[in-house]
Design an enzyme around this catalytic site. Structure first.
Site, short mmCIF file in Angstrom:
data_model
loop_
_atom_site.label_atom_id
_atom_site.label_comp_id
_atom_site.label_asym_id
_atom_site.label_seq_id
_atom_site.Cartn_x
_atom_site.Cartn_y
_atom_site.Cartn_z
N CYS A 145 31.72 42.77 41.41
CA CYS A 145 31.12 43.83 41.08
C CYS A 145 30.82 45.22 41.90
O CYS A 145 31.15 45.90 41.49
CB CYS A 145 30.33 43.86 40.14
SG CYS A 145 31.33 42.59 38.35
N LYS A 174 32.91 46.61 44.61
CA LYS A 174 34.65 47.47 44.85
C LYS A 174 34.25 48.36 43.52
O LYS A 174 34.65 49.35 43.80
CB LYS A 174 35.20 46.33 44.10
CG LYS A 174 34.62 45.71 42.81
CD LYS A 174 35.33 46.08 41.86
CE LYS A 174 34.73 45.13 40.60
NZ LYS A 174 35.48 46.16 39.31
#
Length: 450
Positions: free
Chosen positions: A273, A276
């Site tokens: 999470c 990116k």
């Protein structure tokens, strides 16, 4: 957490994408009392879930999945047409970083949405949970309206922490529902809120617009990443100034405006999470003409990656300036404890970098070895901690699993050939390890040997 299953509500839901997010959400919705159809194209994952086998490690999930299947109200298929039975449809597919670019890859979302569209009917609610760039939900809702089924799309971002996913689903700190502008959109949001009535939470229900709901997840992750990189920048300063970053974090965290969480200096953040999401956030800001607004996130990302290099440099110094042929044991492959997720894992990246510098690297982890071996097959993997440490010239703790934090320094010292350790997470009792004859080094605490 112990989960008590509610009586059936009669509501049927579909969940498109039964990876980490979707599988946990599906089983949790059964616990709330709903009937759930999981739509999963990956045959191996689908079969595992249908038979009660968890395709990933998450504390408590195997039991929750088995109990959910036992109710007869959870099944899995690869046929999107099965969603016609449902009235609420969750889009839980991944939106990974596009290869070679910073933007999010929305191909899985597009495939799920396109597969669902022909099976919608009046009154249906599509609830997007995937992390997407701003304005994605509005475009999807326009397509739903144009389709003419009478369904509506809302955006319901997830805020799961790996290792606490069940609790975060059933007892969320907040529930966010983004809706469109007209009465039918608002009614769709109300239907989703009603379906969540069985959640055990004192957190707020926040109903907002679609774009704000989309931004909620990426903005939260960007802020958390900023806190982590800030304290790691302070750790670098502490190393050169002679200060203690842990004491500094305690002092800062005592300020109620700041808080102590996410101020733990170490090797930085990873996972599927935060890395990116902040890159996609920057990319989307650029597309919207606001690139300079989020320019600071480039520095957040740079500081985070630099911490990995710092560990390799420290290891090189501790082993005499050359890692060639040196035996290094790495404790941890997952990006965090209580998870088998190795996506953008600092631990695994450091292990690979040590190997690239010529060291013979042996890695152990309670649950992530299978995934790590697939991602970095050049490394040596060992299930047993004692075997992993045997004859090591340097031990590097990179994932703060309880098993590693509780290691006895004297007993571990009998296994290794050189009592040298890098505490990459600042979680060990430095005095105890040094008293047992170890050269103990860490990040941002030079008075402890860092």
């Amino acid at each position: 957490m112990k989960v008590t299953f509610a009586e059936p509500t009669g509501t049927v839901m579909s969940v498109f994408g039964c990876g980490y997010l979707g599988a946990v959400h599906a089983a949790a919705m059964v616990a709330v009392g709903h009937t759930v159809i999981g739509i999963e194209p990956n045959a191996q994952r689908r079969e595992n879930l249908a038979e009660g086998r968890t395709p990933f490690f998450e504390p408590g999930f195997e039991e929750l999945l088995g109990d959910a299947i036992a109710t007869g109200r959870l099944r899995f298929t690869d046929d999107p047409a099965a969603a016609a039975e449902a009235t609420i449809h969750f889009l839980c597919v991944g939106t990974p970083q596009t290869a070679g670019q910073q933007k999010a890859d929305l191909s899985y979302l597009e495939a799920a949405f396109t597969g669902l569209l022909p099976h919608l009917k009046a009154g249906d609610v599509i609830a997007g949970k995937s992390t997407v760039p701003a304005n994605t939900a509005g475009l999807l809702n326009e397509r739903v309206v144009e389709h003419g089924s009478g369904a509506r799309l809302v955006w319901n971002p997830e805020f799961l922490r790996e290792g606490y996913a069940i609790e975060d689903t059933l007892r969320p700190e907040r529930v966010v529902i983004g809706v469109g502008d007209d009465a039918e959109d608002r009614a769709a949001g109300e239907r989703l809120a009603a379906a969540y009535a069985g959640l055990e939470t004192d957190g707020p229900l926040i109903v907002t617009d679609l774009v704000t709901a989309e931004l909620a997840k990426v903005a939260s992750n960007a802020y958390l990443a900023t806190k982590i990189s800030f304290i790691n920048a302070m750790a670098e300063l502490c190393d050169v100034a002679g200060a203690d970053v842990s004491d500094l974090a305690d002092i800062m965290g005592a300020d109620s405006r700041i808080g102590r969480k996410f101020l733990n200096a170490g090797i930085g953040f990873g996972g599927g999470c935060l890395p990116k999401d902040i890159r996609a956030f920057m990319h989307r800001a650029g597309e919207l003409g606001a690139a300079d607004t989020l320019f600071f996130l480039r520095e957040v990302d740079r500081i985070n990656l630099q911490r990995r290099e710092a560990v390799v440099e420290l290891a090189t110094v501790m082993l005499g300036g050359d890692l060639s042929g040196k035996r290094v044991t790495v404790l941890g492959a997952a990006f965090k404890p209580d998870s088998d997720d190795i996506r953008d894992s600092p631990s695994l990246a450091i292990a690979a970098a040590l190997h690239g510098a010529g060291a013979h690297v042996r890695v152990t982890d309670p649950h992530a070895i299978r995934n790590a071996r697939e991602a970095s097959p050049q490394l040596d993997y060992v299930d047993d901690i004692e075997k992993a440490c045997t004859e090591a010239e340097l031990v590097v703790l990179l994932t703060e699993w309880r098993q590693f934090r509780d290691l006895d320094p004297a007993a571990t010292g009998e296994l290794v050939s050189g009592r040298k350790i890098i505490d990459g997470r600042n979680v060990l009792d430095a005095a105890a390890w040094r008293a047992a004859g170890w050269e103990y080094r860490c990040l941002g605490r030079p008075r402890l040997g860092g």
